[in-house]
Design a protein around this motif. Structure first.
Motif, short mmCIF file in Angstrom:
data_model
loop_
_atom_site.label_atom_id
_atom_site.label_comp_id
_atom_site.label_asym_id
_atom_site.label_seq_id
_atom_site.Cartn_x
_atom_site.Cartn_y
_atom_site.Cartn_z
N GLN A 150 46.04 -31.62 30.63
CA GLN A 150 45.66 -32.76 29.80
C GLN A 150 44.19 -32.63 29.40
N GLN A 151 43.39 -32.23 30.37
CA GLN A 151 41.97 -31.97 30.13
C GLN A 151 41.69 -30.54 30.58
N PRO A 152 41.63 -29.59 29.65
CA PRO A 152 41.41 -28.19 30.04
C PRO A 152 40.14 -28.03 30.87
N PRO A 153 40.16 -27.16 31.88
CA PRO A 153 38.98 -26.97 32.73
C PRO A 153 37.82 -26.37 31.95
N SER A 154 36.63 -26.68 32.39
CA SER A 154 35.43 -26.13 31.76
C SER A 154 34.43 -25.76 32.85
N HIS A 155 34.04 -24.49 32.88
CA HIS A 155 33.07 -24.03 33.87
C HIS A 155 32.15 -23.00 33.23
N SER A 156 31.03 -22.79 33.88
CA SER A 156 30.03 -21.84 33.38
C SER A 156 29.89 -20.67 34.34
N TYR A 157 29.24 -19.60 33.86
CA TYR A 157 28.96 -18.46 34.73
C TYR A 157 27.99 -18.86 35.85
N GLU A 158 27.08 -19.78 35.55
CA GLU A 158 26.16 -20.26 36.59
C GLU A 158 26.92 -20.93 37.73
N GLU A 159 27.92 -21.75 37.37
CA GLU A 159 28.72 -22.43 38.39
C GLU A 159 29.51 -21.42 39.22
N CYS A 184 28.53 -11.87 36.80
CA CYS A 184 27.95 -13.13 36.33
C CYS A 184 26.58 -12.89 35.71
N TYR A 185 25.77 -12.09 36.39
CA TYR A 185 24.43 -11.84 35.86
C TYR A 185 24.48 -11.05 34.55
N VAL A 186 25.45 -10.15 34.43
CA VAL A 186 25.62 -9.44 33.16
C VAL A 186 25.98 -10.43 32.05
N ALA A 187 26.91 -11.34 32.36
CA ALA A 187 27.31 -12.35 31.37
C ALA A 187 26.14 -13.26 31.00
N LEU A 188 25.24 -13.48 31.96
CA LEU A 188 24.06 -14.33 31.72
C LEU A 188 22.88 -13.53 31.16
N LYS A 189 23.13 -12.24 30.91
CA LYS A 189 22.11 -11.34 30.35
C LYS A 189 20.88 -11.20 31.26
N ASP A 190 21.13 -11.27 32.55
CA ASP A 190 20.07 -11.08 33.55
C ASP A 190 20.27 -9.68 34.16
N LYS A 191 19.74 -8.68 33.48
CA LYS A 191 19.99 -7.30 33.89
C LYS A 191 19.33 -6.96 35.23
N ASN A 192 18.18 -7.55 35.50
CA ASN A 192 17.49 -7.22 36.75
C ASN A 192 18.32 -7.62 37.96
N ASN A 193 18.83 -8.84 37.94
CA ASN A 193 19.65 -9.27 39.07
C ASN A 193 20.99 -8.53 39.10
N ALA A 194 21.53 -8.23 37.94
CA ALA A 194 22.78 -7.46 37.91
C ALA A 194 22.57 -6.10 38.58
N ARG A 195 21.47 -5.45 38.25
CA ARG A 195 21.16 -4.14 38.87
C ARG A 195 21.00 -4.28 40.38
N LYS A 196 20.33 -5.35 40.79
CA LYS A 196 20.07 -5.57 42.22
C LYS A 196 21.37 -5.59 43.02
N TYR A 197 22.33 -6.39 42.56
CA TYR A 197 23.56 -6.54 43.33
C TYR A 197 24.49 -5.34 43.17
N LEU A 198 24.46 -4.70 42.01
CA LEU A 198 25.25 -3.48 41.84
C LEU A 198 24.71 -2.37 42.73
N THR A 199 23.40 -2.31 42.85
CA THR A 199 22.79 -1.29 43.72
C THR A 199 23.17 -1.54 45.18
N GLU A 200 23.16 -2.80 45.58
CA GLU A 200 23.59 -3.13 46.95
C GLU A 200 25.04 -2.69 47.16
#
Length: 225
Positions: A150-159, A184-200
């Motif tokens: 009835q009310q489609p869900p709505s969420h963000s990458y931050e959530e 999530c960080y890639v979707a948010l265009k935060d490459k530094n944090n994306a690299r951090k967690y991918l490296t881990e």
């Protein structure tokens, strides 16, 4: 072998021994909720160590046990949890329409499970996955979702990332969770944090076929950042 002894095989290389003991109980007619949810869990664990082509059938098999467990006791936490986990896994192999239709039941199970154990890391990760999938819906998929809600869900990458990061605090070496934090960080265009967690993630030795796939995907993603 007692349930306590069977439980000690979970998450170890002895999981097949636990599976065999549970199967023996089933063969003797024991379809109690305690046997059923454990079968769901051990099949989930075994599926991760199978080649991807074989995984779908195993997941669907485990889901049947989880669903039967919930039918036996609709308030049993482990039954609810593993039903949610396996539905979540099963949707990865479904076409979009079926996935959206199934997502409603998945979310209900997830909410009911989290109400009982709000800090369970597997469930937090699953909720993050749900939010991530909602955030990733195309316009056409959102229109299709409106036929099931009835009310489609709505969420963000931050959530979504809030849940992934909450799970990370408890289990920082979980490769699948690290991969989705990075996504999530890639979707948010935060490459530094994306690299951090991918490296881990790339510094962790894979334990199963599924983890090897996450490692391979992480390396490919990292090379593009």
């Amino acid at each position: 072998m007692s349930f306590d002894e069977i439980d000690k095989t979970f998450g170890t290389k002895n999981r097949d021994q636990g599976y065999d003991m549970l199967k023996a109980r089933l063969d003797k007619g024991d379809r109690s909720v305690e046997v059923l949810w454990r079968m769901a869990q051990v099949i989930h664990e075994r599926s991760a160590c199978m080649p991807k082509a074989q995984r779908k059938a195993a997941i669907n098999d485990g889901l049947k046990f989880a669903e039967e467990a919930v039918q036996k006791d609709s308030n049993h936490f482990k039954a609810l949890k593993w039903n949610a986990v396996l539905i979540g896994q099963a949707t990865e192999y479904m076409p979009t329409k079926e996935k959206l239709e199934c997502s409603k039941k998945f979310k209900e199970l997830l909410d009911k499970s989290l109400a009982k154990e709000p800090k369970d890391t597997a469930l937090l990760h699953l909720r993050g996955r749900y939010k991530f999938s909602v955030a990733s819906l195309t316009w056409l998929e959102k229109k299709l979702a409106s036929t099931f809600y009835q009310q489609p869900p709505s969420h963000s990458y931050e959530e979504a990332n809030e849940d992934f990061l909450a799970a990370y605090k408890v289990n920082p070496k979980w490769m699948e969770n690290l991969f989705f934090i990075a996504k999530c960080y890639v979707a948010l265009k935060d490459k530094n944090n994306a690299r951090k967690y991918l490296t881990e993630l790339c510094d962790i030795e894979p334990y199963s076929d599924a983890e090897q796939e996450f490692l391979d995907d992480a390396k490919a993603m990292l090379s593009k950042l």
